[in-house]
Scaffold this motif. Structure first.
Motif, short mmCIF file in Angstrom:
data_model
loop_
_atom_site.label_atom_id
_atom_site.label_comp_id
_atom_site.label_asym_id
_atom_site.label_seq_id
_atom_site.Cartn_x
_atom_site.Cartn_y
_atom_site.Cartn_z
N VAL A 13 13.82 8.77 -6.20
CA VAL A 13 13.63 7.63 -5.39
C VAL A 13 12.25 6.89 -5.48
N SER A 14 11.18 7.66 -5.23
CA SER A 14 9.79 7.13 -5.53
C SER A 14 9.59 6.72 -6.99
N GLY A 15 10.18 7.21 -7.88
CA GLY A 15 9.93 6.47 -9.36
C GLY A 15 10.64 5.43 -9.55
N PHE A 16 11.68 4.94 -8.76
CA PHE A 16 12.63 3.95 -8.94
C PHE A 16 12.16 2.81 -7.97
N VAL A 17 11.89 3.14 -6.52
CA VAL A 17 11.72 2.21 -5.63
C VAL A 17 10.22 1.73 -5.82
N LEU A 18 9.44 2.49 -5.60
CA LEU A 18 7.77 2.18 -5.70
C LEU A 18 7.56 1.23 -6.73
N PRO A 19 7.81 1.29 -7.91
CA PRO A 19 7.43 0.36 -9.15
C PRO A 19 8.13 -0.94 -8.66
N LEU A 20 9.48 -0.85 -8.32
CA LEU A 20 10.10 -2.18 -8.04
C LEU A 20 9.20 -2.76 -6.79
N GLY A 21 8.72 -2.14 -5.93
CA GLY A 21 8.15 -2.84 -4.85
C GLY A 21 6.85 -3.34 -5.39
N TYR A 22 6.09 -2.71 -6.36
CA TYR A 22 4.91 -3.29 -6.74
C TYR A 22 4.71 -4.66 -7.37
N SER A 23 6.22 -5.11 -7.94
CA SER A 23 6.56 -6.28 -8.42
C SER A 23 7.20 -7.26 -7.68
N PHE A 24 7.93 -6.61 -6.52
CA PHE A 24 8.71 -7.65 -5.84
C PHE A 24 8.51 -7.60 -4.27
N ASN A 25 7.76 -6.51 -3.63
CA ASN A 25 7.64 -6.35 -2.37
C ASN A 25 6.03 -6.49 -1.89
N ASP B 282 4.03 -7.92 0.44
CA ASP B 282 4.20 -8.39 1.96
C ASP B 282 2.69 -8.82 2.31
N GLY B 283 1.82 -8.25 2.07
CA GLY B 283 0.41 -9.03 2.38
C GLY B 283 0.18 -9.98 1.49
N ALA B 284 0.71 -10.16 0.35
CA ALA B 284 0.21 -11.32 -0.42
C ALA B 284 1.10 -12.42 0.06
N MET B 285 2.42 -11.99 0.32
CA MET B 285 3.28 -13.10 0.79
C MET B 285 2.68 -13.95 1.81
N LEU B 286 2.31 -13.11 3.00
CA LEU B 286 1.87 -13.67 4.24
C LEU B 286 0.68 -14.57 3.75
N TYR B 287 -0.20 -14.07 3.06
CA TYR B 287 -1.33 -14.89 2.54
C TYR B 287 -0.78 -16.27 1.87
N GLN B 288 0.05 -16.05 1.19
CA GLN B 288 0.27 -17.33 0.49
C GLN B 288 0.73 -18.70 1.60
N ALA B 289 1.83 -18.16 2.22
CA ALA B 289 2.12 -18.90 3.20
C ALA B 289 0.99 -19.60 4.30
N VAL C 257 0.36 -2.13 0.09
CA VAL C 257 0.44 -0.57 0.07
C VAL C 257 1.29 0.11 1.20
N LEU C 258 1.06 -0.60 2.54
CA LEU C 258 1.69 -0.18 3.59
C LEU C 258 3.12 -0.50 3.36
N GLY C 259 3.24 -1.55 3.03
CA GLY C 259 4.90 -2.06 3.14
C GLY C 259 5.56 -1.25 2.14
N ASN C 260 5.10 -1.19 0.92
CA ASN C 260 5.70 -0.39 -0.16
C ASN C 260 5.93 1.12 0.16
N SER C 261 5.18 1.81 0.83
CA SER C 261 5.27 3.19 1.17
C SER C 261 6.38 3.23 2.42
#
Length: 431
Positions: A291-303, A305-312, A389-393
């Protein structure tokens, strides 16, 4: 490693203190820049040491997890669950950024700081191209993808390699899994060694920033930074609340475990720097390698959260600063534009700034408005990286819970072939 967090905090405090002393002593900006560049050597060494083990960790962890899956439908199920989380989290992050900036009206007081409308921000951008984004998911060369740490391309190759390994079966599968399991465990051990460079790396990073910009910049933009971090705090509470609903009280155990990655992300402003330690701590929490090997790398590309908030937050702030009233419909448009373009910027250096710079013209806003934020972007970046980091974890642990993942809250140990490390003892479903 028990005292690593303490040493990281000490490094941060010493770095900020030394930088605050050097800034007025080195009165000339040229001298400040030169000293800052030398200070950043330690940070660069730490980041490069971290980046050199990311590709083997992602590849070996994902190959081992996928090849061990008995249910081939689990890959698609995990992917859909992860993407559903990412989409919801991204939407909420953007919404909080928009609402916070609207409520606080932080841009209204920036009239005296406005740049010339034609002035360039210095950020090179290219329009979002869906065709290029989709085709770039598949690497032309896996060696090139690993050399550039393109997480998304590495994930795709590892996923296909793991499926092929499982299909081959027999002695060949056993030998491949023996190798990938061994390399993964060695990389985790190497992560432990590299993490002891973290106090020096994070201290030098803060010292470099404060030496060139001084602590006075925090006072000048105090209200803006305060509003931004208040919005990040609200987002963190929502993420932790969602984790509490899914994981139960164990979410607080997870928060304690990811303390080091949060501090490293905050001080270095690098999500990549946190990846090895985050995956190690998730394994300690009980998330299996599959699970961690699959979801965490995807999160670093698509999730992110802090960057999304900053952009808006940044777009609405710039509109307010130039006294451009945006209707509710236009702000919904901002949300949708950011939701799309941010996914196409995975792996781009200074991606958040690039997304904002690329979006401003399409939203009818002056691109020069980004100059209002460039001077203090390092302080923005620290907060948004920690929230990433918090959101992806929490996302990874939540997907593991939905998958019925089982794991022990212990130090990760080498696993026998055919079973992910820590795949026994305590179920994640325990609250």
């Amino acid at each position: 490693m028990k005292n690593l967090s303490v040493w990281i905090v000490i490094g941060m405090l010493l770095g900020a203190t030394i930088g605050g002393f050097l800034h007025p002593v080195l009165s000339e900006s040229t001298a400040q820049i030169v000293v800052s560049q030398y200070l950043s050597i330690l940070t660069d060494l730490f980041l490069r040491a971290i980046k050199m083990i990311i590709a083997p960790l992602v590849f070996c962890g994902l190959v081992s997890g996928v090849a061990n899956l008995q249910d081939t439908h689990a890959i698609g199920r995990m992917g859909l669950r992860a993407l559903a989380w990412f989409l919801c989290a991204s939407f909420i992050s953007l919404l909080i950024g928009i609402l916070a900036c609207n409520l606080l009206d932080l841009g209204g007081e920036m009239a005296s700081h406005l740049p010339v409308a034609a002035e360039s921000s210095g950020i090179n951008v290219a329009p979002f191209n869906l065709k290029s984004f989709i085709t770039n998911i598949i690497p032309q060369s896996v060696i090139s993808a690993m050399a550039s740490n393109d997480i998304l391309q590495i994930v795709l190759f590892a996923l296909l390699f793991g499926i092929a390994t499982a299909a081959v079966g027999g002695p060949l599968k056993v030998r491949v899994l023996e190798l990938t399991d061994a390399v993964f465990d060695i990389m985790l051990k190497l992560t432990g060694y590299i993490m002891w460079l973290a106090p020096l790396g994070v201290g030098a990073a803060l010292c470099s920033i404060v030496t060139t910009r001084g602590l006075g910049v925090l006072a000048t933009y105090g209200k803006l930074l305060g509003g931004y971090y208040f919005a990040l705090f609200l987002l963190a509470l929502l993420l932790i609340g969602a984790g509490r609903v899914i994981l139960g009280p164990r979410v607080f155990r997870l928060l304690r475990l990811i303390r080091d990655p949060l501090l490293i992300g905050f001080s270095t402003s690098s999500s990549e720097a946190t990846f090895p330690k985050t995956i190690e701590q998730l394994q300690r929490f009980g998330v299996s390698r599959r699970v961690s090997g699959f979801v965490l790398p995807l999160g670093y590309s698509f999730n992110l959260d802090g960057a999304m908030l900053y952009q808006a937050f940044a777009v609405i702030f710039i509109a307010q600063a130039f006294h451009i009233d945006m209707t509710f419909t236009q702000q919904v448009g901002v949300l949708l534009v950011m939701l799309l373009t941010s996914k196409g910027m995975a792996g781009v250096p200074r991606a958040s700034l690039v997304v904002v710079a690329a979006s401003l013209p399409s939203l009818g806003l002056p691109a020069s408005g980004l100059l209002l934020l460039l001077g203090i972007d390092p302080f923005f970046d620290m907060g948004r990286t920690a929230i990433n980091v918090l959101g992806n974890s929490i996302a990874t642990a939540s997907v593991a819970k939905w998958e019925g993942d089982r794991g022990a809250e212990t130090e990760p140990a080498p696993s026998p072939v055919g079973r992910p490390a820590g795949a026994h003892i305590e179920p994640l479903s325990n609250a």
